[in-house]
Design an enzyme around this catalytic site. Structure first.
Site, PDB file in Angstrom:
ATOM      1  N   ASP A  37       0.698  -1.309   0.018  1.00 49.56           N
ATOM      2  CA  ASP A  37      -0.443  -0.151  -0.434  1.00 49.56           C
ATOM      3  C   ASP A  37       0.780   0.866   0.378  1.00 49.56           C
ATOM      4  O   ASP A  37       2.158   1.268   0.173  1.00 49.56           O
ATOM      5  CB  ASP A  37      -1.188  -0.482   0.922  1.00 49.56           C
ATOM      6  CG  ASP A  37      -2.386   0.248   1.081  1.00 49.56           C
ATOM      7  OD1 ASP A  37      -3.199   0.496   1.049  1.00 49.56           O
ATOM      8  OD2 ASP A  37      -2.393   2.041   0.491  1.00 49.56           O
ATOM      9  N   VAL A  61       0.891   1.280  -7.083  1.00 49.22           N
ATOM     10  CA  VAL A  61       0.813   0.440  -7.778  1.00 49.22           C
ATOM     11  C   VAL A  61       1.098   0.752  -8.780  1.00 49.22           C
ATOM     12  O   VAL A  61       0.850   0.283 -10.161  1.00 49.22           O
ATOM     13  CB  VAL A  61      -0.340  -0.119  -7.919  1.00 49.22           C
ATOM     14  CG1 VAL A  61      -0.592  -1.168  -6.588  1.00 49.22           C
ATOM     15  CG2 VAL A  61      -1.679   0.489  -7.660  1.00 49.22           C
ATOM     16  N   ASN A  87      -5.970  -5.676  -5.904  1.00 49.76           N
ATOM     17  CA  ASN A  87      -7.296  -4.987  -5.058  1.00 49.76           C
ATOM     18  C   ASN A  87      -6.942  -3.654  -5.414  1.00 49.76           C
ATOM     19  O   ASN A  87      -8.377  -2.391  -5.416  1.00 49.76           O
ATOM     20  CB  ASN A  87      -6.810  -5.105  -3.758  1.00 49.76           C
ATOM     21  CG  ASN A  87      -8.320  -4.602  -2.969  1.00 49.76           C
ATOM     22  OD1 ASN A  87      -9.453  -4.943  -2.645  1.00 49.76           O
ATOM     23  ND2 ASN A  87      -7.650  -3.800  -2.210  1.00 49.76           N
ATOM     24  N   TYR A 150     -14.355   5.951 -13.249  1.00 48.08           N
ATOM     25  CA  TYR A 150     -14.332   4.978 -12.447  1.00 48.08           C
ATOM     26  C   TYR A 150     -14.651   3.193 -13.473  1.00 48.08           C
ATOM     27  O   TYR A 150     -14.456   2.326 -13.395  1.00 48.08           O
ATOM     28  CB  TYR A 150     -14.975   4.782 -11.287  1.00 48.08           C
ATOM     29  CG  TYR A 150     -15.002   3.762 -10.536  1.00 48.08           C
ATOM     30  CD1 TYR A 150     -14.020   3.589  -9.514  1.00 48.08           C
ATOM     31  CD2 TYR A 150     -16.481   2.858 -10.331  1.00 48.08           C
ATOM     32  CE1 TYR A 150     -13.790   2.141  -8.510  1.00 48.08           C
ATOM     33  CE2 TYR A 150     -16.333   1.745  -9.615  1.00 48.08           C
ATOM     34  CZ  TYR A 150     -14.973   1.650  -8.182  1.00 48.08           C
ATOM     35  OH  TYR A 150     -14.882   0.889  -7.246  1.00 48.08           O
TER      36      TYR A 150
HETATM   37  N1  LIG Z   1     -15.864  -0.431  -1.735  1.00 51.42           N
HETATM   38  C1  LIG Z   1     -16.837  -0.170  -2.557  1.00 51.42           C
HETATM   39  O1  LIG Z   1     -18.266  -0.437  -2.627  1.00 51.42           O
HETATM   40  C2  LIG Z   1     -15.784  -1.099  -3.941  1.00 51.42           C
HETATM   41  C3  LIG Z   1     -16.730  -1.564  -4.969  1.00 51.42           C
HETATM   42  C4  LIG Z   1     -16.412  -2.834  -6.097  1.00 51.42           C
HETATM   43  C5  LIG Z   1     -15.154  -2.303  -6.120  1.00 51.42           C
HETATM   44  N2  LIG Z   1     -13.787  -1.705  -4.783  1.00 51.42           N
HETATM   45  C6  LIG Z   1     -12.682  -1.520  -5.370  1.00 51.42           C
HETATM   46  O2  LIG Z   1     -12.263  -2.523  -4.757  1.00 51.42           O
HETATM   47  C7  LIG Z   1     -10.904  -2.191  -4.491  1.00 51.42           C
HETATM   48  C8  LIG Z   1     -11.119  -1.710  -2.709  1.00 51.42           C
HETATM   49  O3  LIG Z   1     -11.532  -0.575  -2.499  1.00 51.42           O
HETATM   50  P1  LIG Z   1     -11.906  -0.422  -0.826  1.00 51.42           P
HETATM   51  O4  LIG Z   1     -12.960  -0.071  -1.241  1.00 51.42           O
HETATM   52  O5  LIG Z   1     -11.186  -1.606   0.437  1.00 51.42           O
HETATM   53  O6  LIG Z   1     -11.218   0.815  -1.122  1.00 51.42           O
HETATM   54  P2  LIG Z   1     -10.547   1.332   0.245  1.00 51.42           P
HETATM   55  O7  LIG Z   1     -10.102   3.105  -0.193  1.00 51.42           O
HETATM   56  O8  LIG Z   1     -10.918   1.639   1.135  1.00 51.42           O
HETATM   57  O9  LIG Z   1      -8.990   0.818   0.186  1.00 51.42           O
HETATM   58  C9  LIG Z   1      -7.699   1.193  -0.599  1.00 51.42           C
HETATM   59  C10 LIG Z   1      -6.512   0.595  -0.544  1.00 51.42           C
HETATM   60  O10 LIG Z   1      -5.434   1.242  -1.856  1.00 51.42           O
HETATM   61  C11 LIG Z   1      -4.625   1.825  -1.373  1.00 51.42           C
HETATM   62  N3  LIG Z   1      -4.287   2.987  -2.748  1.00 51.42           N
HETATM   63  C12 LIG Z   1      -4.639   3.741  -3.355  1.00 51.42           C
HETATM   64  N4  LIG Z   1      -3.684   4.234  -4.330  1.00 51.42           N
HETATM   65  C13 LIG Z   1      -2.563   3.177  -3.907  1.00 51.42           C
HETATM   66  C14 LIG Z   1      -1.935   3.889  -4.752  1.00 51.42           C
HETATM   67  N5  LIG Z   1      -1.752   4.628  -6.010  1.00 51.42           N
HETATM   68  N6  LIG Z   1      -0.598   2.176  -4.420  1.00 51.42           N
HETATM   69  C15 LIG Z   1      -1.429   1.614  -3.454  1.00 51.42           C
HETATM   70  N7  LIG Z   1      -1.987   1.253  -3.453  1.00 51.42           N
HETATM   71  C16 LIG Z   1      -2.880   2.509  -3.465  1.00 51.42           C
HETATM   72  C17 LIG Z   1      -5.321   3.100  -0.535  1.00 51.42           C
HETATM   73  O11 LIG Z   1      -3.740   3.542   0.709  1.00 51.42           O
HETATM   74  C18 LIG Z   1      -6.304   2.625   0.200  1.00 51.42           C
HETATM   75  O12 LIG Z   1      -5.307   1.476   1.514  1.00 51.42           O
HETATM   76  C19 LIG Z   1     -10.503  -1.101  -5.433  1.00 51.42           C
HETATM   77  O13 LIG Z   1      -9.987  -1.849  -6.430  1.00 51.42           O
HETATM   78  C20 LIG Z   1     -12.383  -0.855  -5.411  1.00 51.42           C
HETATM   79  O14 LIG Z   1     -12.310  -0.226  -6.515  1.00 51.42           O
HETATM   80  C21 LIG Z   1     -14.848  -1.409  -3.930  1.00 51.42           C
END
Ligand SMILES: NC(=O)c1ccc[n+]([C@@H]2O[C@H](COP(=O)([O-])OP(=O)(O)OC[C@H]3O[C@@H](n4cnc5c(N)ncnc54)[C@H](O)[C@@H]3O)[C@@H](O)[C@H]2O)c1
Length: 244
Positions: A37, A61, A87, A150
């Site tokens: 992260d 990433v 992720n 998105y």
């Molecule tokens: N929460 C939802 O409802 C939802 C729904 C569908 C898909 N998603 C997808 O699931 C995945 C996880 O989402 P979440 O809800 O846990 O999000 P979150 O924002 O709680 O966590 C995302 C993590 O990614 C890290 N991150 C962001 N940019 C980064 C980078 N450039 N390099 C490394 N780390 C980085 C952040 O620091 C954070 O810890 C994402 O791809 C999101 O698009 C989420």
């Protein structure tokens, strides 16, 4: 036997939210997990909580050199790479007219280019390990439309999964995409108020948002040998939203 016994997994963006939930579950199921992260403080704290089978590596990433370092550190600590969960991701909730070119290129870099870099970097390591599983986290917006940027990047992850699966089938590596609906993580809890989430929940067929652990159940299956015959497929966990 634990479902990931002997496996070594890299989970990106796993300092919080769904990634952290996957890391916790993977460890319970016998895996060794590299938590990556940008958020060093939360990532280190989670690795410390999870003990000797977890390691935190700081990782952007979007950066190819960082990816190389993550794979090297994983092999150094745990000997191999069997599983990659792509992720890490960000959301962007703006109209086309409000979205700047800089914002658009940023979300493409973080949500899409990162997945390409991850797949490209782990293939040689997984070949050395004799095969592997790549799980790409897309979204319900990789199936049906949501906001600009998105939606585009999450559709790209779904397409990339299929293209990569065809090539990786030759190497004993499966590649699948996961499509969560609305999950209670910081991404959602920081963007929407409790009242907005309650209102939105009424429109979900099962009438509630999901907890991250409900997505971890699916990611665990795709990371394990139980899913060896599935590749290039999309797996939806959305309380029925895309079925409407
Ligand atoms: N929460 C939802 O409802 C939802 C729904 C569908 C898909 N998603 C997808 O699931 C995945 C996880 O989402 P979440 O809800 O846990 O999000 P979150 O924002 O709680 O966590 C995302 C993590 O990614 C890290 N991150 C962001 N940019 C980064 C980078 N450039 N390099 C490394 N780390 C980085 C952040 O620091 C954070 O810890 C994402 O791809 C999101 O698009 C989420």
């Amino acid at each position: 036997m634990a479902r990931l016994e002997g496996k070594v997994a890299i989970i990106t963006g796993s300092a919080q939210g769904m990634g952290a939930s996957h890391a916790r579950r993977f460890i319970k199921e016998g895996a060794k997990v590299v938590i990556t992260d940008l958020n060093e403080e939360k990532g280190k704290a989670l690795a410390a909580e999870l003990g000797e089978n977890a390691l935190f590596v700081k990782h952007n990433v979007t950066n190819a050199e960082d990816w190389k370092n993550v794979v090297e550190e994983t092999e150094k600590a745990f000997g191999k790479v069997d599983v990659l969960v792509n992720n890490a991701g960000i959301s962007l909730n703006k109209s086309i007219l409000e979205t700047t070119e800089v914002e658009y290129r940023r979300i493409v870099d973080i949500n899409q280019v990162s997945v390409f870099l991850g797949i490209k970097t782990v293939i040689p390591a997984m070949q050395k390990a004799g095969g592997g599983s790549i799980v790409n986290i897309s979204s319900m917006n990789g199936i049906v439309a949501g906001a600009i940027g998105y939606t585009d990047t999450k559709f790209a992850v779904r397409g990339m999964t299929k293209a990569a699966a065809m090539e990786c089938a030759n190497y004993g590596i499966t590649v699948n995409s996961v499509h969560p609906g609305v999950i209670a993580t910081p991404m959602i809890l920081q963007a929407d108020s409790k009242a907005e989430i309650e209102e939105f929940s009424k429109h979900i067929p099962v009438k509630r948002v999901a907890q991250p652990e409900e997505v971890s159940n699916l990611v665990l299956y795709l990371a394990s040998d139980e899913s060896n015959y599935s590749t290039g497929s999309e797996f939806i966990v959305d309380g029925g939203l895309t079925a409407m």
